[in-house]
Design an enzyme around this catalytic site. Structure first.
Site, PDB file in Angstrom:
ATOM      1  N   GLU A  48       0.845  -1.372   0.198  1.00 14.00           N
ATOM      2  CA  GLU A  48      -0.379  -0.075   0.253  1.00 14.00           C
ATOM      3  C   GLU A  48       1.133   1.545  -0.057  1.00 14.00           C
ATOM      4  O   GLU A  48       1.702   1.658   1.074  1.00 14.00           O
ATOM      5  CB  GLU A  48      -1.233  -0.359   1.317  1.00 14.00           C
ATOM      6  CG  GLU A  48      -2.254  -1.329   1.256  1.00 14.00           C
ATOM      7  CD  GLU A  48      -2.535  -0.717   2.399  1.00 14.00           C
ATOM      8  OE1 GLU A  48      -2.823   0.077   3.624  1.00 14.00           O
ATOM      9  OE2 GLU A  48      -3.253  -1.855   2.640  1.00 14.00           O
ATOM     10  N   ASP A  59      -5.551   8.422  10.260  1.00 16.68           N
ATOM     11  CA  ASP A  59      -3.618   8.293  10.346  1.00 16.68           C
ATOM     12  C   ASP A  59      -3.648   8.853  11.269  1.00 16.68           C
ATOM     13  O   ASP A  59      -4.037   9.879  12.181  1.00 16.68           O
ATOM     14  CB  ASP A  59      -2.952   8.936   9.577  1.00 16.68           C
ATOM     15  CG  ASP A  59      -3.076   8.444   8.189  1.00 16.68           C
ATOM     16  OD1 ASP A  59      -3.808   7.246   7.430  1.00 16.68           O
ATOM     17  OD2 ASP A  59      -3.096   8.817   7.289  1.00 16.68           O
TER      18      ASP A  59
END
Length: 260
Positions: A48, A59
């Site tokens: 990824e 995140d």
């Protein structure tokens, strides 16, 4: 598609899949292509590539820091597509872009899907895109030949997990615990993952968030089709950004998964 072929091939062999996440352009612009090849050499089935964004939702601090460094290094979405094209000259590992909608909308949504596929991207993960909005994008994603990977969390009701499974292609990304990336895995996480797994029947299911050690990978992969390692890899790159060290570090996860 290479992504589906890799996952179905692993399933046929009873092999758990290993996905590794790194941020494009981190720690340096020149490092990413070599690191992707090192991850593949170490046994990663999927890489990824994170598209750095200044205002992320999912995140945690480690990936936010890496994104800040990458943005300061000058990373842009067009640069990432050029990067993928360069990687494709050296590697056949399935590549998935993970990022947020704003850079894609600025680039031009339909043009982005076509250009991403042409560069060699195999799939997309857009964490902020809810299921209800996915149908607006899915035809263009499918037409471009990309896999659309949706997320399910421990708080996702069973009916919605089934709908996410029906709308996904490639795999379903199961978030192990509530919160952002890079946090500790809660004690109830495995039970939560098992609950989600019971309703994912069409696609493979990989689990991410909090997978930091090979032992974690084994624990969660026993009940899933594989794991995704992100923040732990970025922390490793802080101490040793070399391709050789990355290959050895990744191989430890591969060996652990192959014991299942």
């Amino acid at each position: 598609m290479k992504l589906q072929e890799r996952l179905s091939g692993n399933a046929t062999k009873g092999r758990r899949s290993l996905a590794m996440f790194l941020t494009a352009g981190y720690p340096t612009l020149d490092a990413t292509a070599d690191l992707v090849c090192a991850l593949e050499d170490g046994g990663a089935d999927i890489v990824e590539i994170g598209v750095p964004f200044s205002d992320p939702l999912a995140d945690g601090p480690v990936i936010q820091k890496a994104s800040g460094t990458a943005i300061a290094n000058g990373v842009t979405l067009p640069w990432i597509l050029q990067l993928v094209a360069r990687i494709r000259q050296r590697s056949g590992v399935p590549l998935v872009l993970m990022g947020y909608l704003n850079p894609i909308m600025r680039y031009g949504v339909d043009r982005f899907f076509v250009d991403a596929a042409a560069a060699g991207v195999d799939g997309l993960i857009l964490p902020e895109l809810p299921l209800e909005e996915w149908s607006s994008y899915a035809p263009a994603v499918t037409s471009a030949g990309l896999a659309g990977i949706l997320l399910a969390t421990p708080t996702t009701p069973p009916a919605r997990v089934r709908a996410i499974d029906a709308a996904s292609s490639g795999f379903v990304y199961c978030v192990s615990t509530t919160g952002v990336t890079g946090g500790a895995v809660a004690g109830s996480a495995l039970d939560n993952v098992r609950a989600v797994r019971a309703h994912v029947t069409r696609n493979p299911m990989l689990v991410g968030f909090g997978i930091s050690r090979p032992e974690d990978a084994v624990t969660f992969a026993r009940d899933t089709d594989g794991v995704i390692v992100g923040s732990a890899l970025l922390r490793q790159l802080e101490s040793d950004p070399s391709p050789g060290g990355t290959r050895v570090w990744t191989a430890a996860f591969r060996r652990a998964l192959d014991t299942i």
